[in-house]
Design a protein around this motif. Sequence first.
Motif, mmCIF file in Angstrom:
data_model
loop_
_atom_site.group_PDB
_atom_site.id
_atom_site.type_symbol
_atom_site.label_atom_id
_atom_site.label_comp_id
_atom_site.label_asym_id
_atom_site.label_seq_id
_atom_site.Cartn_x
_atom_site.Cartn_y
_atom_site.Cartn_z
ATOM 1 N N LEU A 1 71.808 30.768 59.426
ATOM 2 C CA LEU A 1 71.247 31.021 60.750
ATOM 3 C C LEU A 1 71.901 30.181 61.830
ATOM 4 O O LEU A 1 72.094 30.633 62.941
ATOM 5 N N LEU B 1 75.340 31.493 62.657
ATOM 6 C CA LEU B 1 75.154 32.782 63.341
ATOM 7 C C LEU B 1 74.843 32.559 64.816
ATOM 8 O O LEU B 1 75.484 33.127 65.698
ATOM 9 N N LEU C 1 74.221 39.443 56.880
ATOM 10 C CA LEU C 1 73.911 39.126 58.278
ATOM 11 C C LEU C 1 75.070 39.575 59.167
ATOM 12 O O LEU C 1 76.228 39.451 58.786
ATOM 13 N N ALA C 2 74.723 40.090 60.324
ATOM 14 C CA ALA C 2 75.756 40.524 61.256
ATOM 15 C C ALA C 2 75.885 39.499 62.360
ATOM 16 O O ALA C 2 74.965 39.319 63.142
ATOM 17 N N SER C 3 77.009 38.818 62.412
ATOM 18 C CA SER C 3 77.209 37.872 63.506
ATOM 19 C C SER C 3 78.083 38.551 64.556
ATOM 20 O O SER C 3 78.423 39.720 64.442
ATOM 21 N N ASN D 1 67.762 33.078 74.907
ATOM 22 C CA ASN D 1 67.093 33.748 73.791
ATOM 23 C C ASN D 1 67.547 33.179 72.463
ATOM 24 O O ASN D 1 66.740 32.959 71.560
ATOM 25 N N LEU D 2 68.835 32.952 72.352
ATOM 26 C CA LEU D 2 69.392 32.427 71.101
ATOM 27 C C LEU D 2 68.886 31.018 70.835
ATOM 28 O O LEU D 2 68.520 30.682 69.708
ATOM 29 N N ALA E 1 65.287 31.254 69.637
ATOM 30 C CA ALA E 1 65.200 31.734 68.254
ATOM 31 C C ALA E 1 65.658 30.644 67.284
ATOM 32 O O ALA E 1 65.041 30.414 66.245
ATOM 33 N N THR F 1 63.038 27.846 66.912
ATOM 34 C CA THR F 1 61.916 28.275 66.069
ATOM 35 C C THR F 1 62.327 28.255 64.602
ATOM 36 O O THR F 1 61.603 27.726 63.748
ATOM 37 N N LEU G 1 60.803 25.915 61.495
ATOM 38 C CA LEU G 1 60.255 26.465 60.249
ATOM 39 C C LEU G 1 60.994 25.904 59.042
ATOM 40 O O LEU G 1 60.389 25.612 58.009
ATOM 41 N N MET H 1 63.907 36.898 59.221
ATOM 42 C CA MET H 1 64.252 36.041 60.354
ATOM 43 C C MET H 1 65.758 36.107 60.615
ATOM 44 O O MET H 1 66.195 36.182 61.761
ATOM 45 N N GLY H 2 66.548 36.088 59.520
ATOM 46 C CA GLY H 2 68.000 36.187 59.668
ATOM 47 C C GLY H 2 68.410 37.502 60.299
ATOM 48 O O GLY H 2 69.270 37.532 61.191
ATOM 49 N N LEU H 3 67.769 38.573 59.882
ATOM 50 C CA LEU H 3 68.119 39.903 60.385
ATOM 51 C C LEU H 3 67.800 40.022 61.877
ATOM 52 O O LEU H 3 68.600 40.540 62.653
ATOM 53 N N SER I 1 67.503 37.536 63.966
ATOM 54 C CA SER I 1 68.431 36.665 64.702
ATOM 55 C C SER I 1 69.758 37.377 64.908
ATOM 56 O O SER I 1 70.390 37.241 65.958
ATOM 57 N N ALA I 2 70.202 38.124 63.903
ATOM 58 C CA ALA I 2 71.455 38.873 64.034
ATOM 59 C C ALA I 2 71.330 39.914 65.146
ATOM 60 O O ALA I 2 72.275 40.125 65.910
ATOM 61 N N ILE J 1 69.406 39.638 67.811
ATOM 62 C CA ILE J 1 69.427 38.905 69.084
ATOM 63 C C ILE J 1 70.862 38.480 69.411
ATOM 64 O O ILE J 1 71.296 38.556 70.547
ATOM 65 N N ARG K 1 68.609 46.312 63.235
ATOM 66 C CA ARG K 1 67.956 46.596 61.957
ATOM 67 C C ARG K 1 66.762 45.665 61.781
ATOM 68 O O ARG K 1 66.686 44.610 62.395
ATOM 69 N N MET L 1 65.379 43.529 73.877
ATOM 70 C CA MET L 1 64.973 42.133 73.790
ATOM 71 C C MET L 1 63.473 41.963 73.555
ATOM 72 O O MET L 1 63.060 41.140 72.750
ATOM 73 N N GLN M 1 62.075 40.002 70.369
ATOM 74 C CA GLN M 1 61.344 38.745 70.547
ATOM 75 C C GLN M 1 59.957 38.824 69.925
ATOM 76 O O GLN M 1 59.504 37.870 69.288
ATOM 77 N N PHE N 1 60.362 38.718 66.203
ATOM 78 C CA PHE N 1 60.728 37.369 65.771
ATOM 79 C C PHE N 1 59.505 36.459 65.764
ATOM 80 O O PHE N 1 59.267 35.711 64.805
ATOM 81 N N ALA O 1 57.775 34.687 62.617
ATOM 82 C CA ALA O 1 57.686 33.218 62.547
ATOM 83 C C ALA O 1 56.261 32.794 62.205
ATOM 84 O O ALA O 1 56.051 31.881 61.393
ATOM 85 N N TYR P 1 55.696 33.515 58.617
ATOM 86 C CA TYR P 1 56.386 32.500 57.807
ATOM 87 C C TYR P 1 55.532 31.238 57.714
ATOM 88 O O TYR P 1 55.303 30.695 56.627
ATOM 89 N N ALA P 2 55.040 30.785 58.870
ATOM 90 C CA ALA P 2 54.228 29.558 58.893
ATOM 91 C C ALA P 2 52.966 29.729 58.070
ATOM 92 O O ALA P 2 52.545 28.798 57.356
#
Lengths: 138, 111
Positions: free
Chosen positions: A11, A14, A64-66, A119-120, A123, A126, A130, B20-22, B24-25, B27, B38, B76, B80, B83, B87, B90-91
């Motif tokens: 993450l 990314l 993952l898509a970066s 935004n990044l 994210a 957060t 976690l 979360m990874g997906l 973030s990708a 965003i 996705r 967005m 958001q 996400f 989150a 997850y918590a």
Amino acid sequence: MASPPTGPLNLFSLAQRAMSAQLVRMNAASSNLANAGAVAGSEAEAYRPLRTFFATELDRATGLASVRVGGVYQQDTTPLKEHDPDHPLADAEGNIFVAPVDENAEMVEMLDASRQYQNLVEALSTAKQLMLDTMRMK
Amino acid sequence: MSDSIFGIHGVALELRSQRMGLISANIANAATPGYKARDIDFATALKAREAGRPTDAATLYRVPVMPGLDGNTVEMATEQTAFAENAVGYATTLQFIRGRVETLTRALKGD
């Protein structure tokens, strides 16, 4: 422009890649703003606005898509021709060529880039929190 | 071993992390032309994992409210919200796991 892959994508890398991509975009917009109103002696020499475009980079190991900067190109806009024979840069016909920079478009571009950067960061912070919570689990 | 201790929560945490990874990708690719957002259908993925099936089928393309002219389907507000929801999930899952660990620790100490 793309950094060489080091291990599977996480993450943090990314978000880092996406943030640097947005930074390149912001730099292009500020170069354009800095060159707004710049004058040249011929049409070919005149400044043309820089634009960036992004491309997706898929990490097969994690799915993952970066993102990476696909490239920076100069927009093909015609410089504004002005008749000003007294100008030291004027050509034989007394014309000068002003950089065709649209300040409003650049400001919008910059705002969009900074919003996406924010935004990044949000994210990422957060996700980091976690991860730390998971690490601290007793 | 860890499956029986944490029950469904271990798997859930793993899926939450994947999701979360997906997101973030998504965003990260908000300005990439032609990128299709996705997301993981969490309930389907969890069911698949419980049944021992792969979860690939639960990863779906998002249906955009209004796709951009450049073919990008990242919105967005949607990302958001997803996400944030993820989150919190997850918590919560983490809290359940923490509770399990605490119960076990107490049983081991015997106090």
